[in-house]
Motif scaffolding. Structure first.
Motif, PDB file in Angstrom:
ATOM      1  N   GLN A   1     -66.995   2.768  44.727  1.00 61.50           N
ATOM      2  CA  GLN A   1     -65.816   3.352  45.317  1.00 61.50           C
ATOM      3  C   GLN A   1     -65.853   3.177  46.835  1.00 61.50           C
ATOM      4  O   GLN A   1     -66.923   3.240  47.447  1.00 61.50           O
ATOM      5  CB  GLN A   1     -65.735   4.844  44.982  1.00 61.50           C
ATOM      6  CG  GLN A   1     -65.665   5.130  43.495  1.00 61.50           C
ATOM      7  CD  GLN A   1     -65.587   6.622  43.229  1.00 61.50           C
ATOM      8  OE1 GLN A   1     -66.410   7.190  42.527  1.00 61.50           O
ATOM      9  NE2 GLN A   1     -64.583   7.267  43.808  1.00 61.50           N
TER      10      GLN A   1
ATOM     11  N   SER B   1     -61.008  -3.217  37.944  1.00 59.83           N
ATOM     12  CA  SER B   1     -60.704  -2.135  38.869  1.00 59.83           C
ATOM     13  C   SER B   1     -59.817  -1.075  38.240  1.00 59.83           C
ATOM     14  O   SER B   1     -58.990  -1.367  37.372  1.00 59.83           O
ATOM     15  CB  SER B   1     -59.997  -2.686  40.110  1.00 59.83           C
ATOM     16  OG  SER B   1     -60.845  -3.564  40.828  1.00 59.83           O
TER      17      SER B   1
ATOM     18  N   LEU C   1     -70.141   1.112  39.135  1.00 60.39           N
ATOM     19  CA  LEU C   1     -68.847   1.493  39.674  1.00 60.39           C
ATOM     20  C   LEU C   1     -68.986   1.775  41.160  1.00 60.39           C
ATOM     21  O   LEU C   1     -69.804   2.592  41.574  1.00 60.39           O
ATOM     22  CB  LEU C   1     -68.312   2.728  38.941  1.00 60.39           C
ATOM     23  CG  LEU C   1     -68.164   2.576  37.433  1.00 60.39           C
ATOM     24  CD1 LEU C   1     -67.671   3.884  36.826  1.00 60.39           C
ATOM     25  CD2 LEU C   1     -67.215   1.439  37.088  1.00 60.39           C
TER      26      LEU C   1
ATOM     27  N   TRP D   1     -60.711   9.394  36.287  1.00 55.80           N
ATOM     28  CA  TRP D   1     -61.032  10.051  37.551  1.00 55.80           C
ATOM     29  C   TRP D   1     -61.262  11.530  37.303  1.00 55.80           C
ATOM     30  O   TRP D   1     -60.509  12.169  36.558  1.00 55.80           O
ATOM     31  CB  TRP D   1     -59.880   9.877  38.540  1.00 55.80           C
ATOM     32  CG  TRP D   1     -59.661   8.468  38.961  1.00 55.80           C
ATOM     33  CD1 TRP D   1     -58.836   7.552  38.376  1.00 55.80           C
ATOM     34  CD2 TRP D   1     -60.293   7.797  40.051  1.00 55.80           C
ATOM     35  NE1 TRP D   1     -58.909   6.355  39.033  1.00 55.80           N
ATOM     36  CE2 TRP D   1     -59.797   6.477  40.073  1.00 55.80           C
ATOM     37  CE3 TRP D   1     -61.213   8.174  41.014  1.00 55.80           C
ATOM     38  CZ2 TRP D   1     -60.198   5.549  41.020  1.00 55.80           C
ATOM     39  CZ3 TRP D   1     -61.625   7.244  41.965  1.00 55.80           C
ATOM     40  CH2 TRP D   1     -61.120   5.949  41.959  1.00 55.80           C
TER      41      TRP D   1
ATOM     42  N   TYR E   1     -64.398  11.160  41.694  1.00 61.06           N
ATOM     43  CA  TYR E   1     -65.315  10.232  41.048  1.00 61.06           C
ATOM     44  C   TYR E   1     -64.573   9.402  40.002  1.00 61.06           C
ATOM     45  O   TYR E   1     -63.792   9.947  39.224  1.00 61.06           O
ATOM     46  CB  TYR E   1     -66.441  10.978  40.335  1.00 61.06           C
ATOM     47  CG  TYR E   1     -67.362  11.742  41.246  1.00 61.06           C
ATOM     48  CD1 TYR E   1     -67.139  13.080  41.536  1.00 61.06           C
ATOM     49  CD2 TYR E   1     -68.482  11.124  41.803  1.00 61.06           C
ATOM     50  CE1 TYR E   1     -67.996  13.789  42.365  1.00 61.06           C
ATOM     51  CE2 TYR E   1     -69.345  11.823  42.632  1.00 61.06           C
ATOM     52  CZ  TYR E   1     -69.093  13.148  42.908  1.00 61.06           C
ATOM     53  OH  TYR E   1     -69.950  13.841  43.729  1.00 61.06           O
ATOM     54  N   CYS E   2     -64.829   8.118  39.983  1.00 63.01           N
ATOM     55  CA  CYS E   2     -64.380   7.334  38.850  1.00 63.01           C
ATOM     56  C   CYS E   2     -65.489   7.339  37.798  1.00 63.01           C
ATOM     57  O   CYS E   2     -66.669   7.469  38.133  1.00 63.01           O
ATOM     58  CB  CYS E   2     -64.012   5.913  39.246  1.00 63.01           C
ATOM     59  SG  CYS E   2     -65.365   4.915  39.881  1.00 63.01           S
TER      60      CYS E   2
ATOM     61  N   ASP F   1     -65.735  -2.196  39.147  1.00 58.15           N
ATOM     62  CA  ASP F   1     -66.912  -2.336  38.278  1.00 58.15           C
ATOM     63  C   ASP F   1     -67.479  -3.739  38.438  1.00 58.15           C
ATOM     64  O   ASP F   1     -66.786  -4.734  38.218  1.00 58.15           O
ATOM     65  CB  ASP F   1     -66.512  -2.087  36.828  1.00 58.15           C
ATOM     66  CG  ASP F   1     -67.626  -2.395  35.850  1.00 58.15           C
ATOM     67  OD1 ASP F   1     -67.321  -2.649  34.674  1.00 58.15           O
ATOM     68  OD2 ASP F   1     -68.801  -2.377  36.268  1.00 58.15           O
TER      69      ASP F   1
ATOM     70  N   SER G   1     -59.624   3.526  44.899  1.00 51.97           N
ATOM     71  CA  SER G   1     -59.943   2.528  43.884  1.00 51.97           C
ATOM     72  C   SER G   1     -61.400   2.611  43.476  1.00 51.97           C
ATOM     73  O   SER G   1     -62.216   3.286  44.117  1.00 51.97           O
ATOM     74  CB  SER G   1     -59.645   1.126  44.420  1.00 51.97           C
ATOM     75  OG  SER G   1     -60.450   0.860  45.560  1.00 51.97           O
ATOM     76  N   CYS G   2     -61.694   1.891  42.421  1.00 53.82           N
ATOM     77  CA  CYS G   2     -63.055   1.844  41.886  1.00 53.82           C
ATOM     78  C   CYS G   2     -63.224   0.480  41.233  1.00 53.82           C
ATOM     79  O   CYS G   2     -62.384   0.079  40.424  1.00 53.82           O
ATOM     80  CB  CYS G   2     -63.229   2.966  40.875  1.00 53.82           C
ATOM     81  SG  CYS G   2     -64.813   3.005  40.026  1.00 53.82           S
TER      82      CYS G   2
ATOM     83  N   THR H   1     -65.694   9.617  46.243  1.00 49.09           N
ATOM     84  CA  THR H   1     -64.906   9.423  47.462  1.00 49.09           C
ATOM     85  C   THR H   1     -64.373  10.769  47.914  1.00 49.09           C
ATOM     86  O   THR H   1     -63.731  11.467  47.124  1.00 49.09           O
ATOM     87  CB  THR H   1     -63.731   8.466  47.205  1.00 49.09           C
ATOM     88  OG1 THR H   1     -64.229   7.162  46.903  1.00 49.09           O
ATOM     89  CG2 THR H   1     -62.833   8.367  48.426  1.00 49.09           C
TER      90      THR H   1
ATOM     91  N   GLY I   1     -68.959   6.305  39.541  1.00 47.28           N
ATOM     92  CA  GLY I   1     -68.979   5.851  40.896  1.00 47.28           C
ATOM     93  C   GLY I   1     -69.681   6.876  41.770  1.00 47.28           C
ATOM     94  O   GLY I   1     -70.020   7.968  41.319  1.00 47.28           O
TER      95      GLY I   1
END
Length: 122
Positions: free
Chosen positions: A6, A77, A4, A36, A94-95, A24, A21-22, A116, A113
């Protein structure tokens, strides 16, 4: 393998909107529940939102009505649109992805991820 990724963080003013966004890089994204979570210094990791491929989204009470989680399985995504950002929203977001919604919701997801940073100025 799930990875993942970000993008970088964002600085906005209170009341503004931010979309993060994230992505994969793996091939099984559609099979996962994705979500999230956010972390602020000195606090636990907090659930923000989660969405499965075929189910309704789930939100934390603190963001309901302001944040929207969406996913595009064709692009591997997941997105988080954050409207009406408040001074209490700044955090590292975090995703996360896992085969179960319980794991995502509880912060025990298998995949994460890198985070961010979201900063909100008043």
């Amino acid at each position: 393998q799930v990875q993942l990724v970000q993008p970088g963080g964002g600085l906005v003013q209170a009341g503004d909107t931010l979309l993060t966004s994230c992505v994969d890089s793996g091939r099984t994204f559609s099979s996962f529940a994705v979500g999230w979570l956010r972390e602020t210094p000195g606090k636990e990791l907090d659930f923000v939102a989660r969405r499965t491929s075929g189910g309704w989204p789930k939100y934390a009470v603190s963001v309901t009505g302001r944040f929207t989680i969406s996913r595009d399985n064709a692009k591997n995504s997941v997105y988080l649109r954050m409207n009406s950002l408040k001074p209490e929203d700044p955090a590292v977001y975090y995703c996360a992805a896992d085969w179960t919604t319980e794991a995502v919701d509880s912060g025990a997801a298998a995949y994460w991820g890198q985070g961010t940073q979201v900063t909100v100025s008043s």
